[in-house]
Design an enzyme around this catalytic site. Structure first.
Site, PDB file in Angstrom:
ATOM      1  N   ASP A  28     -10.403  -0.001  -3.959  1.00  0.00           N
ATOM      2  CA  ASP A  28     -10.943   1.743  -4.949  1.00  0.00           C
ATOM      3  C   ASP A  28     -11.660   1.060  -6.095  1.00  0.00           C
ATOM      4  OD1 ASP A  28     -12.518   3.556  -6.269  1.00  0.00           O
ATOM      5  OD2 ASP A  28     -10.797   5.015  -5.322  1.00  0.00           O
TER       6      ASP A  28
ATOM      7  N   ASP B 172     -16.607  -5.610  -2.138  1.00  0.00           N
ATOM      8  CA  ASP B 172     -18.459  -5.191  -2.598  1.00  0.00           C
ATOM      9  C   ASP B 172     -18.655  -4.727  -3.708  1.00  0.00           C
ATOM     10  OD1 ASP B 172     -16.711  -2.740  -1.733  1.00  0.00           O
ATOM     11  OD2 ASP B 172     -18.447  -2.462  -0.844  1.00  0.00           O
TER      12      ASP B 172
ATOM     13  N   GLU C 205     -14.781  -3.578   4.798  1.00  0.00           N
ATOM     14  CA  GLU C 205     -15.881  -4.361   4.143  1.00  0.00           C
ATOM     15  C   GLU C 205     -16.410  -4.100   5.301  1.00  0.00           C
ATOM     16  OE1 GLU C 205     -16.926  -9.303   4.184  1.00  0.00           O
ATOM     17  OE2 GLU C 205     -14.759  -8.871   4.225  1.00  0.00           O
TER      18      GLU C 205
ATOM     19  N   ASP D  52       1.161  -1.499  -0.334  1.00  0.00           N
ATOM     20  CA  ASP D  52       0.213  -0.229  -0.531  1.00  0.00           C
ATOM     21  C   ASP D  52       0.941   1.291  -0.208  1.00  0.00           C
ATOM     22  OD1 ASP D  52      -2.130   2.028   0.498  1.00  0.00           O
ATOM     23  OD2 ASP D  52      -3.405   0.243   1.386  1.00  0.00           O
TER      24      ASP D  52
ATOM     25  N   THR E 109     -12.160  -7.148   5.944  1.00  0.00           N
ATOM     26  CA  THR E 109     -10.820  -6.117   6.832  1.00  0.00           C
ATOM     27  C   THR E 109     -12.152  -4.967   7.161  1.00  0.00           C
ATOM     28  OG1 THR E 109     -12.103  -5.299   4.438  1.00  0.00           O
ATOM     29  CG2 THR E 109     -10.145  -6.919   3.804  1.00  0.00           C
TER      30      THR E 109
END
Length: 230
Positions: free
Chosen positions: A111, A147, A190, A62, A187
């Site tokens: 994203d 999602d 989530e 990241d 996560t």
């Protein structure tokens, strides 16, 4: 600022390192398979997978140091020597791994880049698949958990258009009976359910020996003009 300074002292964190490609076995002090979590955020998946599979090494990647701090701290507290974190941009991943050095890739709640003008920033866009192809072992698996129904549908379109092999496809993963433990890891993102979809999509696929060239990118670009991707 305190976190950023502490991050420099963490033995399981590397920030924009030089000369790491082909050297990860030395870093982990073993020859276990290497699995990446891209856009790992707070590293819940990298840490969770490291606990489930002590015979494998996991690297969360990241750009946000404050997020990596959370995952790295958590891994250190649990004495997980098979979990590490790399701070860099995803599109530079080939600078840090050599050919066939990575066994699998997890992309967890990235994203979705919903604007069509930003489609090339989606982590399952062929622009990124070509990068993954350089570092994955032949047949290495790519896992997407999201999602976003839009990213889910987009990825299925890419898989078909670029001759990838689809191994698993769950439109609503938690409705599936007997799912694997690695799909039960959750996560922070989530839990927020930002997409408001009330369901989690999961796709597992692998890349072909030879990815189609830029001519397919033009086909994909035309398909994107139709938001439904039907």
């Amino acid at each position: 600022m305190i976190r950023f300074e502490e991050l420099k002292t963490f033995p399981n964190v590397l920030q924009y390192p030089v000369g790491m490609a082909g050297s990860w076995n030395g870093f982990f002090k073993n020859t276990h398979p290497i699995i990446l979590e891209l856009a790992c955020g707070k590293g819940e998946y990298a840490v969770g997978l490291a606990k489930l599979y002590p015979e494998k090494n996991f690297i969360g990647i990241d750009l946000k140091g404050n997020r990596i701090w959370v995952g790295a701290k958590n891994a250190l507290r649990q004495n997980l020597t098979n979990a590490a974190f790399l701070r860099t941009q995803i599109d530079q991943v080939c600078d840090y791994f050599s050919k066939s050095e990575v066994e699998a890739i997890w992309i967890t709640f990235p994203d979705p880049q919903l604007r069509k003008s930003k489609a090339k920033k989606r982590l399952t866009h062929p622009k990124f698949l070509r990068l993954y192809h350089q570092i994955l072992v032949p047949g290495g698996l790519i896992h997407l958990k999201t999602d976003s129904p839009d990213l889910y549908k987009f990825t299925k379109t890419v898989i078909e258009l670029y001759n990838c092999t689809l191994h698993n496809d769950y439109d609503n993963v938690y409705k599936e009976a007997g799912i694997a433990e690695d799909l039960r890891i959750k996560t922070h993102y989530e839990s927020l359910d930002i997409a408001g979809s009330k369901r989690i999509h999961y796709i597992c696929f692998s890349l072909p020996d030879h990815l189609p060239g830029k001519e397919k990118d033009e086909v994909l670009k035309e398909l994107l003009k139709d938001e439904s991707l039907d």
